[in-house]
Design an enzyme around this catalytic site. Structure first.
Site, PDB file in Angstrom:
ATOM      1  N   HIS A   1       0.828  -1.150   0.026  1.00 43.28           N
ATOM      2  CA  HIS A   1      -0.159   0.047   0.010  1.00 43.28           C
ATOM      3  C   HIS A   1       0.814   1.355   0.099  1.00 43.28           C
ATOM      4  O   HIS A   1      -0.015   2.280   0.122  1.00 43.28           O
ATOM      5  CB  HIS A   1      -0.989  -0.143   1.034  1.00 43.28           C
ATOM      6  CG  HIS A   1      -2.063  -1.175   1.194  1.00 43.28           C
ATOM      7  ND1 HIS A   1      -3.012  -1.170   0.130  1.00 43.28           N
ATOM      8  CD2 HIS A   1      -1.867  -2.307   2.101  1.00 43.28           C
ATOM      9  CE1 HIS A   1      -3.624  -2.142   0.456  1.00 43.28           C
ATOM     10  NE2 HIS A   1      -3.173  -3.094   1.385  1.00 43.28           N
TER      11      HIS A   1
ATOM     12  N   CYS B   1     -31.611   3.072  19.663  1.00 46.59           N
ATOM     13  CA  CYS B   1     -30.603   4.048  19.436  1.00 46.59           C
ATOM     14  C   CYS B   1     -31.285   5.558  18.999  1.00 46.59           C
ATOM     15  O   CYS B   1     -30.727   6.566  19.635  1.00 46.59           O
ATOM     16  CB  CYS B   1     -29.718   3.703  18.099  1.00 46.59           C
ATOM     17  SG  CYS B   1     -28.909   2.064  18.087  1.00 46.59           S
TER      18      CYS B   1
ATOM     19  N   CYS C   1     -23.467   1.497  24.439  1.00 43.55           N
ATOM     20  CA  CYS C   1     -24.911   1.885  24.698  1.00 43.55           C
ATOM     21  C   CYS C   1     -25.888   1.043  24.864  1.00 43.55           C
ATOM     22  O   CYS C   1     -26.830   1.122  25.612  1.00 43.55           O
ATOM     23  CB  CYS C   1     -25.019   2.624  23.325  1.00 43.55           C
ATOM     24  SG  CYS C   1     -24.401   4.246  22.910  1.00 43.55           S
TER      25      CYS C   1
END
Lengths: 138, 109, 285
Positions: C105, C201, C246
């Site tokens: 890369h 959410c 969460c």
């Protein structure tokens, strides 16, 4: 549930002890101040302490102290279990007697900065920092 | 010993004689306070950077005592007077007796 | 901003402290190092029509002035520390094939733009890949090296490096074509209530952003700034770990990091940020 006179007395003593413990930090603050000033009187003016009024997280609170001409500045977090934060000693090539860093605050409290001036006098500044309780720990 | 401790400093490359410049330093370090406990309830021993110094051509700019209340990855910003061309030397002192240094040259034009 | 409180979310919102707002200037702009402009507000992508959100905002917008300032200078952003470790890893030959990231890369900068389009459909694998699964595929299949743990140090460092070279470029995650099925699954999860608190959410991040949850301002839950350095734990944090936190806070059993559910949710949530700039490694509280 019933208590004997003796148990009640012991509990009362325990309560009294618990009431005293939170002041331990203040005793440390006084000790730290005395160690820095040697018990000298502390004035105001000539020193600036910048800290956020409200910190979103107590783990990383940016502060800045500035005392033109100072020899050294000590910073104390008066509400921390161990109040000492740091001591900044300025050498002959300091471009200003100013420094900023990031500190840990255990909760809402007064941050105190005391500067030692070249004539041996001391000045102080305080700033209350409210440390907020996060919503979601993640 | 703390792992991956790397000091970083930001100093201008050049300055006018007698100019005051701003220096920023940051060192990656956990600053373990000695107040925390591990999963088994044992106190994690204190391990912090306890002192930082900056000298220019052998003369002191700032000498700082750090306590455990300094945040992880200690950051410090301060100011230095540059009387002549020379070298800033930065030194961090670790509780474990490791010493980390960095240096930066500055040219007075 | 919307002030509607749902009864369920009121449970946790009710604890807001009296001294209230620490949110900074709502119109502040994020410019890093005095030159790199970050888009922190943008028109909502078309697929969000009907969500009630017309303008999408980076989590940076919701933070206090001091927290915002950490991100405005790379030297002061502790998240950038970790990109340095990743540069070393980038150039290190690992595994049986005798290759490093650099072997194929080039420089990390040659990867500019990659973070902006992930998660992304991989035709050969026939699945949606996150940056994490793609990096690990490179490691195991091309390099013959060990996979890195999901959302752990080495992986987060590398993601922070790859995000950093894409900063300022718009998030542009494809949601159509073969990715559509995964995206729909993610959308379904976004609107599904979980846990004893019965929150999705959307309850927090779509219907209550800008409102206080205890003393915090709820953000729109954008992930354009990941990995994110949290002042709270003083390290980089990954997207799936944040999802876990969460979901756990709704008092539910959570999906695992790297699970198909969280991959789908990441694709969907990333697509809600289409148009914001890649911002990682960001700084949050």
């Amino acid at each position: 549930m019933s208590f004997t006179r003796r148990e009640t007395l012991l509990m009362a003593m325990g309560t009294a002890f618990a009431a005293v413990v939170p002041f331990k930090a203040f005793a440390d603050v006084d000790g730290d101040i005395a160690a820095f000033t040697g018990g000298a009187e502390i004035g105001t003016g000539g020193i600036t302490l910048i800290a956020p009024e409200i910190a979103e997280n107590g783990n990383t609170v940016p502060i800045e102290v500035d005392a033109p001409g100072a020899v050294s500045i000590i910073v104390l977090a008066t509400g921390n279990p161990t109040p000492a934060v740091g001591t900044f000693n300025f050498g002959p090539l300091a471009g200003a007697q100013r420094a900023s860093t990031r500190i840990r605050l255990a909760g809402t409290q007064d941050v105190l900065a005391i500067a030692k001036m070249p004539d041996g006098s001391f000045v102080q500044a305080t700033q209350e920092v409210k440390v907020t309780i996060g919503g979601c720990g993640g | 010993m703390a792992d991956n401790v790397t000091p970083r400093v930001r100093v201008p490359r050049e300055a006018a004689a007698g100019e005051t410049i701003t220096i920023k330093t940051l060192i990656s370090h956990p600053m373990e306070s000695g107040q925390r406990k591990d999963g088994d309830g044992n106190v994690i021993p204190r391990s912090i950077i306890n002192r930082f110094t900056c000298e220019f051509n052998g003369e002191m700019v700032i000498d700082v005592a750090f306590e455990p209340a300094i945040s992880t990855n200690p950051f410090l910003e301060f100011e230095a007077v540059v009387p002549e061309s020379g070298t800033f030397v930065f030194t961090w002192y670790d509780d474990d007796s490791s010493v980390y240094t960095d240096s930066k040259d500055i040219a007075v034009n | 901003m919307k002030k509607t409180l749902l009864s369920a979310s009121a449970v946790c919102l009710a604890m807001a402290v009296p001294f209230g707002s620490v949110m900074a200037d709502e119109n502040a702009d994020l410019i890093i190092n005095g030159e790199l402009e970050i888009t922190v507000r943008a028109p909502a992508p078309a697929h969000m029509e009907g969500s009630g959100i017309s303008e999408i905002m980076s989590g940076w917008v919701f933070r206090a002035t001091e927290t915002q300032a950490f991100e405005m200078d790379d030297f002061e952003n502790p998240g950038m520390i970790f990109t340095e470790a990743a540069i070393d890893a980038w150039n290190t030959v690992e595994g049986e094939a005798g290759e490093s990231c650099a072997s194929c890369h080039g420089t990390p900068e040659d990867m500019a733009g990659v973070s902006a389009v992930y998660p992304r459909w991989n035709e050969g694998a026939g699945e949606v890949r996150t940056m994490t699964t793609q990096i690990n595929d490179c490691r195991t299949e091309q390099m013959g090296a060990e996979a890195w743990d999901y959302d752990k140090n080495d992986m987060l460092n590398m993601q922070a490096l790859l995000a950093s070279v894409s900063r300022g470029m718009p998030v542009d995650v494809a949601i159509d074509g073969p990715a559509a099925e995964t995206w729909e699954m993610g959308r379904e999860l976004y609107y599904t209530r979980t846990g004893q608190l019965d929150l999705s959410c959307a309850n927090c991040h779509e219907q209550n952003y800008g409102n206080l949850i205890r003393a915090d301002h709820l953000s729109q839950g954008m992930i354009n700034g990941f990995p994110t350095y949290r002042l709270n734990n003083a390290r980089l944090n990954g997207v799936h770990s944040r999802f876990r936190g969460c979901v756990r806070d709704t008092r539910a059993e959570t999906y695992s990091v790297g699970s198909p559910e969280f991959v789908a949710l990441e694709l969907y949530v990333a697509s809600r940020g289409n148009g914001l700039s890649v911002e990682g490694p960001s700084v949050r509280n």
